[in-house]
Design a protein around this motif. Structure first.
Motif, PDB file in Angstrom:
ATOM      1  N   TYR A   1       0.830  -1.200   0.000  1.00 50.57           N
ATOM      2  CA  TYR A   1       0.000   0.000   0.000  1.00 50.57           C
ATOM      3  C   TYR A   1       0.871   1.259   0.000  1.00 50.57           C
ATOM      4  O   TYR A   1       2.016   1.246   0.456  1.00 50.57           O
ATOM      5  CB  TYR A   1      -0.886   0.052   1.251  1.00 50.57           C
ATOM      6  N   VAL A   2       0.282   2.345  -0.481  1.00 53.34           N
ATOM      7  CA  VAL A   2       0.853   3.675  -0.290  1.00 53.34           C
ATOM      8  C   VAL A   2      -0.188   4.532   0.405  1.00 53.34           C
ATOM      9  O   VAL A   2      -1.388   4.409   0.143  1.00 53.34           O
ATOM     10  CB  VAL A   2       1.291   4.338  -1.613  1.00 53.34           C
ATOM     11  N   GLN A   3       0.259   5.378   1.311  1.00 52.43           N
ATOM     12  CA  GLN A   3      -0.653   6.233   2.074  1.00 52.43           C
ATOM     13  C   GLN A   3      -0.191   7.679   2.020  1.00 52.43           C
ATOM     14  O   GLN A   3       1.008   7.963   1.920  1.00 52.43           O
ATOM     15  CB  GLN A   3      -0.807   5.761   3.507  1.00 52.43           C
ATOM     16  N   VAL A   4      -1.168   8.576   2.094  1.00 52.38           N
ATOM     17  CA  VAL A   4      -0.910  10.015   2.038  1.00 52.38           C
ATOM     18  C   VAL A   4      -1.829  10.711   3.036  1.00 52.38           C
ATOM     19  O   VAL A   4      -3.007  10.370   3.136  1.00 52.38           O
ATOM     20  CB  VAL A   4      -1.193  10.593   0.630  1.00 52.38           C
ATOM     21  N   ASP A   5      -1.292  11.671   3.772  1.00 48.08           N
ATOM     22  CA  ASP A   5      -2.133  12.611   4.506  1.00 48.08           C
ATOM     23  C   ASP A   5      -2.440  13.753   3.540  1.00 48.08           C
ATOM     24  O   ASP A   5      -1.619  14.645   3.340  1.00 48.08           O
ATOM     25  CB  ASP A   5      -1.411  13.143   5.747  1.00 48.08           C
ATOM     26  N   ALA A   6      -3.612  13.703   2.930  1.00 48.82           N
ATOM     27  CA  ALA A   6      -3.909  14.573   1.788  1.00 48.82           C
ATOM     28  C   ALA A   6      -4.573  15.873   2.216  1.00 48.82           C
ATOM     29  O   ALA A   6      -5.531  15.874   2.994  1.00 48.82           O
ATOM     30  CB  ALA A   6      -4.804  13.830   0.798  1.00 48.82           C
ATOM     31  N   SER A   7      -4.083  16.962   1.668  1.00 52.47           N
ATOM     32  CA  SER A   7      -4.733  18.259   1.842  1.00 52.47           C
ATOM     33  C   SER A   7      -5.936  18.344   0.904  1.00 52.47           C
ATOM     34  O   SER A   7      -6.141  17.486   0.036  1.00 52.47           O
ATOM     35  CB  SER A   7      -3.753  19.384   1.521  1.00 52.47           C
ATOM     36  N   SER A   8      -6.717  19.391   1.068  1.00 55.51           N
ATOM     37  CA  SER A   8      -7.872  19.575   0.190  1.00 55.51           C
ATOM     38  C   SER A   8      -7.445  19.776  -1.259  1.00 55.51           C
ATOM     39  O   SER A   8      -8.198  19.443  -2.181  1.00 55.51           O
ATOM     40  CB  SER A   8      -8.700  20.768   0.670  1.00 55.51           C
ATOM     41  N   GLN A   9      -6.223  20.305  -1.490  1.00 57.38           N
ATOM     42  CA  GLN A   9      -5.737  20.516  -2.856  1.00 57.38           C
ATOM     43  C   GLN A   9      -5.327  19.200  -3.518  1.00 57.38           C
ATOM     44  O   GLN A   9      -5.564  18.985  -4.699  1.00 57.38           O
ATOM     45  CB  GLN A   9      -4.546  21.488  -2.855  1.00 57.38           C
ATOM     46  N   SER A  10      -4.677  18.314  -2.754  1.00 59.37           N
ATOM     47  CA  SER A  10      -4.172  17.079  -3.354  1.00 59.37           C
ATOM     48  C   SER A  10      -5.203  15.961  -3.370  1.00 59.37           C
ATOM     49  O   SER A  10      -5.087  15.017  -4.172  1.00 59.37           O
ATOM     50  CB  SER A  10      -2.917  16.608  -2.615  1.00 59.37           C
ATOM     51  N   ARG A  11      -6.221  16.044  -2.550  1.00 57.60           N
ATOM     52  CA  ARG A  11      -7.184  14.940  -2.472  1.00 57.60           C
ATOM     53  C   ARG A  11      -7.830  14.634  -3.824  1.00 57.60           C
ATOM     54  O   ARG A  11      -7.921  13.454  -4.203  1.00 57.60           O
ATOM     55  CB  ARG A  11      -8.245  15.246  -1.415  1.00 57.60           C
ATOM     56  N   PRO A  12      -8.316  15.616  -4.609  1.00 51.82           N
ATOM     57  CA  PRO A  12      -8.931  15.266  -5.902  1.00 51.82           C
ATOM     58  C   PRO A  12      -7.961  14.581  -6.864  1.00 51.82           C
ATOM     59  O   PRO A  12      -8.356  13.664  -7.596  1.00 51.82           O
ATOM     60  CB  PRO A  12      -9.391  16.626  -6.445  1.00 51.82           C
ATOM     61  N   ILE A  13      -6.702  15.002  -6.860  1.00 52.22           N
ATOM     62  CA  ILE A  13      -5.710  14.382  -7.740  1.00 52.22           C
ATOM     63  C   ILE A  13      -5.498  12.932  -7.340  1.00 52.22           C
ATOM     64  O   ILE A  13      -5.483  12.026  -8.174  1.00 52.22           O
ATOM     65  CB  ILE A  13      -4.380  15.156  -7.689  1.00 52.22           C
ATOM     66  N   LEU A  14      -5.357  12.701  -6.035  1.00 46.71           N
ATOM     67  CA  LEU A  14      -5.128  11.346  -5.546  1.00 46.71           C
ATOM     68  C   LEU A  14      -6.336  10.454  -5.801  1.00 46.71           C
ATOM     69  O   LEU A  14      -6.190   9.272  -6.129  1.00 46.71           O
ATOM     70  CB  LEU A  14      -4.799  11.390  -4.054  1.00 46.71           C
ATOM     71  N   ALA A  15      -7.529  11.013  -5.661  1.00 47.94           N
ATOM     72  CA  ALA A  15      -8.734  10.219  -5.923  1.00 47.94           C
ATOM     73  C   ALA A  15      -8.777   9.763  -7.377  1.00 47.94           C
ATOM     74  O   ALA A  15      -9.151   8.618  -7.674  1.00 47.94           O
ATOM     75  CB  ALA A  15      -9.977  11.035  -5.571  1.00 47.94           C
ATOM     76  N   ARG A  16      -8.381  10.649  -8.296  1.00 49.90           N
ATOM     77  CA  ARG A  16      -8.373  10.268  -9.713  1.00 49.90           C
ATOM     78  C   ARG A  16      -7.329   9.183  -9.991  1.00 49.90           C
ATOM     79  O   ARG A  16      -7.481   8.382 -10.924  1.00 49.90           O
ATOM     80  CB  ARG A  16      -8.116  11.500 -10.584  1.00 49.90           C
ATOM     81  N   LEU A  17      -6.269   9.141  -9.195  1.00 48.79           N
ATOM     82  CA  LEU A  17      -5.235   8.125  -9.365  1.00 48.79           C
ATOM     83  C   LEU A  17      -5.644   6.779  -8.773  1.00 48.79           C
ATOM     84  O   LEU A  17      -5.009   5.764  -9.049  1.00 48.79           O
ATOM     85  CB  LEU A  17      -3.931   8.586  -8.708  1.00 48.79           C
ATOM     86  N   GLY A  18      -6.681   6.776  -7.927  1.00 50.92           N
ATOM     87  CA  GLY A  18      -7.141   5.521  -7.337  1.00 50.92           C
ATOM     88  C   GLY A  18      -7.011   5.425  -5.829  1.00 50.92           C
ATOM     89  O   GLY A  18      -7.322   4.391  -5.247  1.00 50.92           O
ATOM     90  N   PHE A  19      -6.564   6.499  -5.182  1.00 50.97           N
ATOM     91  CA  PHE A  19      -6.496   6.505  -3.726  1.00 50.97           C
ATOM     92  C   PHE A  19      -7.896   6.636  -3.137  1.00 50.97           C
ATOM     93  O   PHE A  19      -8.761   7.318  -3.705  1.00 50.97           O
ATOM     94  CB  PHE A  19      -5.636   7.671  -3.232  1.00 50.97           C
ATOM     95  N   GLN A  20      -8.102   6.025  -1.971  1.00 50.09           N
ATOM     96  CA  GLN A  20      -9.408   6.065  -1.317  1.00 50.09           C
ATOM     97  C   GLN A  20      -9.278   6.645   0.085  1.00 50.09           C
ATOM     98  O   GLN A  20      -8.317   6.339   0.804  1.00 50.09           O
ATOM     99  CB  GLN A  20     -10.006   4.665  -1.252  1.00 50.09           C
ATOM    100  N   PRO A  21     -10.236   7.490   0.493  1.00 41.81           N
ATOM    101  CA  PRO A  21     -10.182   8.067   1.842  1.00 41.81           C
ATOM    102  C   PRO A  21     -10.604   7.052   2.891  1.00 41.81           C
ATOM    103  O   PRO A  21     -11.609   6.356   2.722  1.00 41.81           O
ATOM    104  CB  PRO A  21     -11.169   9.230   1.750  1.00 41.81           C
ATOM    105  N   LEU A  22      -9.830   6.980   3.986  1.00 42.27           N
ATOM    106  CA  LEU A  22     -10.166   6.062   5.072  1.00 42.27           C
ATOM    107  C   LEU A  22     -10.641   6.780   6.326  1.00 42.27           C
ATOM    108  O   LEU A  22     -11.521   6.300   7.024  1.00 42.27           O
ATOM    109  CB  LEU A  22      -8.962   5.186   5.416  1.00 42.27           C
ATOM    110  N   THR A  23     -10.022   7.918   6.642  1.00 36.08           N
ATOM    111  CA  THR A  23     -10.410   8.684   7.819  1.00 36.08           C
ATOM    112  C   THR A  23      -9.750  10.049   7.714  1.00 36.08           C
ATOM    113  O   THR A  23      -9.036  10.332   6.742  1.00 36.08           O
ATOM    114  CB  THR A  23      -9.973   7.966   9.114  1.00 36.08           C
ATOM    115  N   THR A  24      -9.984  10.898   8.691  1.00 39.12           N
ATOM    116  CA  THR A  24      -9.321  12.200   8.730  1.00 39.12           C
ATOM    117  C   THR A  24      -8.158  12.141   9.713  1.00 39.12           C
ATOM    118  O   THR A  24      -8.076  11.262  10.564  1.00 39.12           O
ATOM    119  CB  THR A  24     -10.291  13.303   9.177  1.00 39.12           C
ATOM    120  N   THR A  25      -7.256  13.088   9.570  1.00 40.34           N
ATOM    121  CA  THR A  25      -6.150  13.222  10.520  1.00 40.34           C
ATOM    122  C   THR A  25      -5.877  14.708  10.755  1.00 40.34           C
ATOM    123  O   THR A  25      -5.838  15.493   9.801  1.00 40.34           O
ATOM    124  CB  THR A  25      -4.883  12.489  10.027  1.00 40.34           C
ATOM    125  N   THR A  26      -5.727  15.056  12.018  1.00 38.22           N
ATOM    126  CA  THR A  26      -5.524  16.450  12.393  1.00 38.22           C
ATOM    127  C   THR A  26      -4.333  16.563  13.323  1.00 38.22           C
ATOM    128  O   THR A  26      -4.296  15.911  14.373  1.00 38.22           O
ATOM    129  CB  THR A  26      -6.769  17.023  13.118  1.00 38.22           C
TER     130      THR A  26
END
Length: 258
Positions: A227-252
Motif C-alpha cells: 500500500y501507499v498512504q498520504v495525509d492529503a490536503s484539500s488541494q491534493s485529495r482530488p488528484i489522488l482520488a483520480r489516481l485511485g487513492f481512497q479516503p479512510l479517515t481524517t487526521t488532524t
C-alpha cells in the motif's frame, strides 16, 4: 478495498507498531500511548493512543509534562476514529492548537496506474546528498510558505543514517526546482508513506504532482510494499482520488508549544 480492514492494518503497522522515522529518534510505548521522541529539530509527538473518557485527560497531561521537561514542542496526531470521541476538544482544553484537517488516503499498489510522467521540459532528479536536500527545502518553503529547517535536518539525517528508508525527488525545470516530494519506507510495514509533495505556484496544474506520486509508487512497488498512504490536503485529495487513492479517515495535527 475493505476500508475497515485496511484502516485496522494501518493502525497496527504504522501507529501502534510504529518505527522511528529518523536515526536519531526513538519510539516509546507508555501505557496506552505510543510516542516518538526525536531530536530538537526532528518530529516529536504522539502517534497512537487507546484512551477512554476516564483516563484521557491524565494521559494528555502526562505527555505535556514529558515533552515540556525535554524542552520540545510536540504534536498529537489525532485520527478521526480515535477514542474518546471528544479527544480533540480535550486536547484544545489542554493548550493544543489544531492545524488544518487532512484526509488519510490509501491505495493498493496493484490497483494503480503508474505511467504518469512529468510535462515536457521538466525532469525528476533523485535526492542523495546535501545539495539535493537544499533543493527540496527550497521548494517546500516556496510551495507552503513555511520554514524548511526541520525538513532539511530530518531528510539529511535519513539519507546519511539509512538511505534505504527514504526516497526523495525534486522536479527541475531547467536548473530551477519547481516541485519536490519524499517517501518513507519503514522495514516490516506494508505501507509506504508519501510526504511533502509540493509545487511552486507558477508550475501548478501541469501534472507534476501526479508524476511525483507515480514515481514514488513505482519505487514502493519494486521494493515489495503493498500500500501507499498520504495525509492529503484539500488541494491534493482530488488528484489522488483520480489516481485511485481512497479516503479512510481524517487526521488532524494538534500542536503543543511551550
Amino acid at each position: 478495498m475493505d476500508h475497515v480492514a485496511v484502516l485496522a492494518l494501518f493502525d497496527r503497522d504504522m501507529r501502534e507498531g510504529a518505527r522511528p522515522d529518523a536515526p536519531d529518534a526513538r519510539v516509546e510505548r507508555v501505557g496506552k500511548v505510543v510516542r516518538q521522541v526525536g531530536a530538537e529539530r526532528g518530529w516529536n509527538g504522539v502517534i497512537w493512543s487507546d484512551l477512554d473518557e476516564a483516563g484521557a485527560d491524565a494521559a494528555i497531561a502526562e505527555q505535556v509534562r514529558y515533552f515540556s521537561d525535554l524542552g520540545r514542542e510536540f504534536e498529537w496526531k489525532l485520527y478521526g476514529h480515535d477514542k474518546p470521541e471528544d479527544l480533540g476538544h480535550r486536547l484544545r482544553t489542554a493548550g493544543f492548537t489544531a492545524e488544518p484537517e487532512e484526509t488519510l488516503m490509501v491505495a493498493e499498489l496493484g490497483d494503480l496506474t503508474l505511467d504518469a510522467e512529468p510535462p515536457e521540459g521538466v525532469r525528476l532528479l533523485p535526492v542523495t546528498d546535501r545539495a539535493g536536500v537544499d533543493l527540496v527545502a527550497e521548494v517546500h518553503e516556496q510551495a507552503f510558505g513555511t520554514d524548511g529547517t526541520r525538513l532539511r535536518h530530518q531528510l539529511l539525517a535519513q539519507l546519511t543514517g539509512d538511505a534505504d528508508t527514504v526516497v526523495a525527488v525534486v522536479a527541475l525545470a531547467g536548473d530551477a526546482p519547481v516541485s519536490a516530494a519524499r517517501m518513507e519506507l519503514l522495514p516490516g510495514t506494508r505501507f509506504a508513506g508519501l510526504w511533502g509533495g509540493g509545487t511552486v505556484e507558477s508550475w501548478r496544474g501541469r501534472g507534476i504532482y501526479r508524476a511525483l506520486v507515480a514515481h514514488r509508487a513505482r519505487v514502493a512497488a519494486e521494493r515489495g510494499y503493498r500500500y501507499v498512504q498520504v495525509d492529503a490536503s484539500s488541494q491534493s485529495r482530488p488528484i489522488l482520488a483520480r489516481l485511485g487513492f481512497q479516503p479512510l479517515t481524517t487526521t488532524t495535527p494538534y500542536v503543543y508549544t511551550r
